[in-house]
Design a protein around this motif. Structure first.
Motif, PDB file in Angstrom:
ATOM      1  N   GLY A 132       0.823  -1.207   0.000  1.00 54.02           N
ATOM      2  CA  GLY A 132       0.000   0.000   0.000  1.00 54.02           C
ATOM      3  C   GLY A 132       0.856   1.254   0.000  1.00 54.02           C
ATOM      4  O   GLY A 132       0.380   2.337   0.347  1.00 54.02           O
ATOM      5  N   ALA A 133       2.114   1.120  -0.406  1.00 55.56           N
ATOM      6  CA  ALA A 133       3.028   2.265  -0.415  1.00 55.56           C
ATOM      7  C   ALA A 133       2.657   3.242  -1.524  1.00 55.56           C
ATOM      8  O   ALA A 133       2.302   2.837  -2.633  1.00 55.56           O
ATOM      9  CB  ALA A 133       4.468   1.795  -0.600  1.00 55.56           C
ATOM     10  N   GLU A 134       2.735   4.522  -1.199  1.00 53.04           N
ATOM     11  CA  GLU A 134       2.446   5.587  -2.156  1.00 53.04           C
ATOM     12  C   GLU A 134       3.658   6.494  -2.282  1.00 53.04           C
ATOM     13  O   GLU A 134       4.395   6.696  -1.317  1.00 53.04           O
ATOM     14  CB  GLU A 134       1.236   6.410  -1.681  1.00 53.04           C
ATOM     15  CG  GLU A 134      -0.062   5.617  -1.599  1.00 53.04           C
ATOM     16  CD  GLU A 134      -0.608   5.196  -2.951  1.00 53.04           C
ATOM     17  OE1 GLU A 134      -0.243   5.816  -3.977  1.00 53.04           O
ATOM     18  OE2 GLU A 134      -1.389   4.229  -2.983  1.00 53.04           O
ATOM     19  N   ILE A 135       3.835   7.062  -3.456  1.00 49.37           N
ATOM     20  CA  ILE A 135       4.946   8.004  -3.672  1.00 49.37           C
ATOM     21  C   ILE A 135       4.682   9.273  -2.878  1.00 49.37           C
ATOM     22  O   ILE A 135       3.622   9.880  -2.987  1.00 49.37           O
ATOM     23  CB  ILE A 135       5.118   8.323  -5.166  1.00 49.37           C
ATOM     24  CG1 ILE A 135       5.538   7.060  -5.919  1.00 49.37           C
ATOM     25  CG2 ILE A 135       6.146   9.446  -5.360  1.00 49.37           C
ATOM     26  CD1 ILE A 135       5.603   7.228  -7.422  1.00 49.37           C
ATOM     27  N   GLU A 136       5.667   9.643  -2.076  1.00 47.27           N
ATOM     28  CA  GLU A 136       5.579  10.862  -1.260  1.00 47.27           C
ATOM     29  C   GLU A 136       6.460  11.974  -1.812  1.00 47.27           C
ATOM     30  O   GLU A 136       6.167  13.144  -1.628  1.00 47.27           O
ATOM     31  CB  GLU A 136       6.017  10.562   0.178  1.00 47.27           C
ATOM     32  CG  GLU A 136       5.153   9.547   0.887  1.00 47.27           C
ATOM     33  CD  GLU A 136       3.986  10.184   1.605  1.00 47.27           C
ATOM     34  OE1 GLU A 136       4.038  11.387   1.907  1.00 47.27           O
ATOM     35  OE2 GLU A 136       3.009   9.455   1.868  1.00 47.27           O
ATOM     36  N   ALA A 137       7.577  11.585  -2.471  1.00 45.79           N
ATOM     37  CA  ALA A 137       8.507  12.593  -2.973  1.00 45.79           C
ATOM     38  C   ALA A 137       9.396  11.980  -4.051  1.00 45.79           C
ATOM     39  O   ALA A 137       9.581  10.764  -4.092  1.00 45.79           O
ATOM     40  CB  ALA A 137       9.386  13.126  -1.843  1.00 45.79           C
ATOM     41  N   THR A 138       9.918  12.834  -4.900  1.00 47.36           N
ATOM     42  CA  THR A 138      10.919  12.432  -5.885  1.00 47.36           C
ATOM     43  C   THR A 138      12.195  13.210  -5.585  1.00 47.36           C
ATOM     44  O   THR A 138      12.149  14.421  -5.360  1.00 47.36           O
ATOM     45  CB  THR A 138      10.440  12.725  -7.322  1.00 47.36           C
ATOM     46  OG1 THR A 138       9.236  11.991  -7.557  1.00 47.36           O
ATOM     47  CG2 THR A 138      11.489  12.321  -8.345  1.00 47.36           C
ATOM     48  N   ILE A 139      13.292  12.496  -5.550  1.00 47.80           N
ATOM     49  CA  ILE A 139      14.592  13.102  -5.267  1.00 47.80           C
ATOM     50  C   ILE A 139      15.408  13.031  -6.553  1.00 47.80           C
ATOM     51  O   ILE A 139      15.692  11.944  -7.060  1.00 47.80           O
ATOM     52  CB  ILE A 139      15.307  12.365  -4.123  1.00 47.80           C
ATOM     53  CG1 ILE A 139      14.391  12.299  -2.893  1.00 47.80           C
ATOM     54  CG2 ILE A 139      16.641  13.032  -3.803  1.00 47.80           C
ATOM     55  CD1 ILE A 139      14.816  11.273  -1.866  1.00 47.80           C
ATOM     56  N   SER A 140      15.767  14.188  -7.084  1.00 48.48           N
ATOM     57  CA  SER A 140      16.470  14.250  -8.358  1.00 48.48           C
ATOM     58  C   SER A 140      17.891  13.730  -8.244  1.00 48.48           C
ATOM     59  O   SER A 140      18.626  14.071  -7.304  1.00 48.48           O
ATOM     60  CB  SER A 140      16.517  15.695  -8.873  1.00 48.48           C
ATOM     61  OG  SER A 140      15.217  16.173  -9.067  1.00 48.48           O
ATOM     62  N   ASN A 141      18.269  12.896  -9.202  1.00 45.57           N
ATOM     63  CA  ASN A 141      19.657  12.482  -9.403  1.00 45.57           C
ATOM     64  C   ASN A 141      20.348  12.044  -8.116  1.00 45.57           C
ATOM     65  O   ASN A 141      21.446  12.483  -7.812  1.00 45.57           O
ATOM     66  CB  ASN A 141      20.431  13.620 -10.069  1.00 45.57           C
ATOM     67  CG  ASN A 141      21.736  13.141 -10.667  1.00 45.57           C
ATOM     68  OD1 ASN A 141      21.868  11.980 -11.034  1.00 45.57           O
ATOM     69  ND2 ASN A 141      22.697  14.033 -10.742  1.00 45.57           N
TER      70      ASN A 141
END
Length: 157
Positions: A132-141
């Motif tokens: 049930g994990a959801e994307i919370e953030a994207t960390i670039s490179n």
């Protein structure tokens, strides 16, 4: 197939799987040995089929031992010859009850599960459907590409 705690005798086979799965990483045997030696902060499990190690999963307890543990699915790998057979899903679902038992020894339960993975990793759907994990953030490179931070919240398992 059986999912069980990783032992010293599993390290060579697990290191072969690591080497084939994470081609940008080095020193596979040393990496896995360090994680195995850090039990119970790191909880390492293998999937065994016909006495052959076909995959492994590493979970870590984050920010200390807590009554409501924050776990990270640190690493999941399946042998290239055994992929697309449900082994990754089985590693997650069969190791969680074993973790629950281990945590109960310290009167702890699972509160949240954290997963970081490449933004283009198809395994995101596995983490969403099993945890049930959801994307919370994207960390670039961050490592070799963009990484997503996924969280399965308020599990109380």
């Amino acid at each position: 197939m059986k999912v069980r705690l990783m032992t010293q005798s599993d390290l060579s086979a697990a290191a072969d799987i690591h080497r084939l799965t994470f081609i940008r990483q080095e020193q596979s045997l040393q990496w896995l040995q360090c994680n195995l030696n850090a039990f119970p902060r790191f909880l390492c499990f293998v999937a065994e089929d016909k006495k052959c190690i076909v995959g492994y999963i590493i979970w870590s307890q984050k920010s200390g031992f807590r009554p409501k543990a924050i776990l990270e699915l640190e690493q999941l790998a399946v042998s290239p010859n055994h992929r697309n057979k449900g082994i990754g899903r089985a590693l997650i679902t069969h190791s969680l009850p074993l973790i629950k038992t281990q945590l109960a020894l310290n009167n702890a339960t699972i509160k949240h599960i954290l997963v970081t993975t490449r933004a283009d990793n198809f395994a995101q759907s596995l983490y969403q459907s099993t945890l049930g994990a959801e994307i919370e953030a994207t960390i670039s490179n961050l490592y070799s590409s963009d990484e997503v931070l996924m969280i399965a919240r308020d599990l109380d398992l």
